[in-house]
Design an enzyme around this catalytic site. Structure first.
Site, mmCIF file in Angstrom:
data_model
loop_
_atom_site.group_PDB
_atom_site.id
_atom_site.type_symbol
_atom_site.label_atom_id
_atom_site.label_comp_id
_atom_site.label_asym_id
_atom_site.label_seq_id
_atom_site.Cartn_x
_atom_site.Cartn_y
_atom_site.Cartn_z
ATOM 1 N N LYS A 22 0.823 -1.225 0.000
ATOM 2 C CA LYS A 22 0.000 0.000 0.000
ATOM 3 C C LYS A 22 0.848 1.263 0.000
ATOM 4 C CE LYS A 22 -2.607 -0.565 3.701
ATOM 5 N NZ LYS A 22 -1.941 -0.833 4.729
ATOM 6 N N ARG A 59 -8.745 1.923 10.450
ATOM 7 C CA ARG A 59 -8.238 0.592 10.746
ATOM 8 C C ARG A 59 -9.184 -0.170 11.668
ATOM 9 N NH1 ARG A 59 -2.290 1.820 9.766
ATOM 10 N NH2 ARG A 59 -1.252 -0.170 9.943
ATOM 11 N N ARG A 61 12.501 -5.017 5.367
ATOM 12 C CA ARG A 61 12.151 -3.706 4.813
ATOM 13 C C ARG A 61 13.067 -2.605 5.346
ATOM 14 N NH1 ARG A 61 5.936 -2.026 5.069
ATOM 15 N NH2 ARG A 61 6.209 -2.098 7.315
ATOM 16 N N ARG A 72 12.345 0.409 10.431
ATOM 17 C CA ARG A 72 11.371 0.839 11.443
ATOM 18 C C ARG A 72 11.484 -0.022 12.699
ATOM 19 N NH1 ARG A 72 5.681 1.103 8.430
ATOM 20 N NH2 ARG A 72 5.087 0.230 10.441
ATOM 21 N N ARG A 128 1.021 -7.185 14.731
ATOM 22 C CA ARG A 128 0.351 -6.278 13.787
ATOM 23 C C ARG A 128 -0.613 -7.050 12.885
ATOM 24 N NH1 ARG A 128 5.565 -3.759 11.582
ATOM 25 N NH2 ARG A 128 4.301 -2.872 9.916
HETATM 26 P P1 AMP Z 1 1.917 1.549 9.424
HETATM 27 O O1 AMP Z 1 3.033 2.504 9.149
HETATM 28 O O2 AMP Z 1 0.667 1.864 8.632
HETATM 29 O O3 AMP Z 1 2.327 0.106 9.317
HETATM 30 O O4 AMP Z 1 1.498 1.776 10.959
HETATM 31 C C1 AMP Z 1 2.427 1.532 11.999
HETATM 32 C C2 AMP Z 1 1.717 1.514 13.334
HETATM 33 O O5 AMP Z 1 1.127 2.798 13.596
HETATM 34 C C3 AMP Z 1 0.552 0.522 13.456
HETATM 35 O O6 AMP Z 1 0.999 -0.786 13.784
HETATM 36 C C4 AMP Z 1 -0.259 1.163 14.587
HETATM 37 O O7 AMP Z 1 0.320 0.893 15.853
HETATM 38 C C5 AMP Z 1 -0.104 2.642 14.315
HETATM 39 N N1 AMP Z 1 -1.201 3.146 13.446
HETATM 40 C C6 AMP Z 1 -1.125 3.528 12.147
HETATM 41 N N2 AMP Z 1 -2.330 3.913 11.684
HETATM 42 C C7 AMP Z 1 -3.191 3.778 12.720
HETATM 43 C C8 AMP Z 1 -4.584 3.984 12.881
HETATM 44 N N3 AMP Z 1 -5.365 4.390 11.859
HETATM 45 N N4 AMP Z 1 -5.129 3.733 14.092
HETATM 46 C C9 AMP Z 1 -4.390 3.320 15.127
HETATM 47 N N5 AMP Z 1 -3.071 3.067 15.039
HETATM 48 C C10 AMP Z 1 -2.477 3.296 13.849
#
Ligand code: AMP
Length: 219
Positions: A15, A90, A132, A165, A176
């Site tokens: 994505k 989410r 990654r 990360r 996750r």
């Molecule tokens: P991502 O970069 O999209 O993989 O997000 C990394 C982490 O950020 C996730 O595992 C969540 O802990 C937090 N996160 C990202 N987007 C959201 C969201 N919409 N609601 C709650 N936590 C989020």
């Protein structure tokens, strides 16, 4: 018509790469909650500290915190013609929150709202996550195994050192996925029932998925 595109799919389904490309294509802002939260952490704010404690465990950050950030971001002038929203909603609670935010911002104006679901063979994803890397300057995403930079650990474009990360390790990645299946995957049906879901096959090369994505947002 204003374009409001949101994206569903498991962690590391591609994505991030595809939505950044799409934002460039339509000249719309790429709003990515994960990056917004990581910036909040880097700023040293109290909200950042709270967010970190959830991100480190692979859990969702509390809805009030993410909701406030998103509402402010989607109300900004550069979102007037639309947005590419990656990582929000989410959960069903967040989806209802987004509907409310959009109603407040858009009123009765017609919008092109679509939820694009990246359908992918999930067996490869943990492997994608743990290898990654990304560039802290331009955001380009690499993968030590599947898409390495030309010089090890250095961005091809910016020549700066690539970062991994903190939550891209096997233990947090598994949490996750668990969070995704419990809270986010039900949104596929949620948006299907609203008639706004477009499903794309997210297996294959970046170029192949890109072609499918373009069709899904244009037809
Ligand atoms: P991502 O970069 O999209 O993989 O997000 C990394 C982490 O950020 C996730 O595992 C969540 O802990 C937090 N996160 C990202 N987007 C959201 C969201 N919409 N609601 C709650 N936590 C989020």
């Amino acid at each position: 018509m204003k374009k409001e595109f949101i994206f569903l799919g498991p962690p590391a389904c591609g994505k991030g790469t595809q939505t950044s490309k799409l934002a460039g294509y339509f000249n719309l802002p790429h709003v990515d909650t994960g990056s917004l939260l990581r910036a909040e952490i880097a700023s040293g704010s109290q909200n950042g500290q709270i967010a970190k404690s959830f991100i480190d465990k692979g859990h969702l950050v509390p809805v009030e915190l993410v909701g406030t950030i998103i509402k402010e971001r989607l109300s900004a002038p550069d979102c007037q013609n639309g947005y590419i929203l990656d990582g929000f909603p989410r959960s069903e609670e967040q989806a209802n929150m987004l509907t409310k935010i959009n109603e407040e911002i858009d009123g009765d104006n017609p919008v092109d709202f679509r939820a694009i679901y990246f359908d992918i063979d999930e067996r490869i994803l943990i492997d994608r996550i743990i290898h990654r890397q990304s560039c802290p300057k331009c955001g380009e995403i690499y993968n030590k195994k599947f898409r390495p930079s030309k010089v090890e650990n250095i961005c091809d474009k910016c020549q700066v050192e690539l970062k991994t990360r903190a939550d891209d390790n096997e233990e947090v990645a598994k949490a996750r996925f668990d969070t995704y299946y419990r809270q986010t995957a039900p949104l596929i049906e949620f948006y299907e029932n609203k008639g706004v879901l477009r499903k794309i096959d997210a297996n294959g090369s970046i170029e192949e998925v890109w072609e499918r994505l373009l069709k899904a947002v244009q037809e």
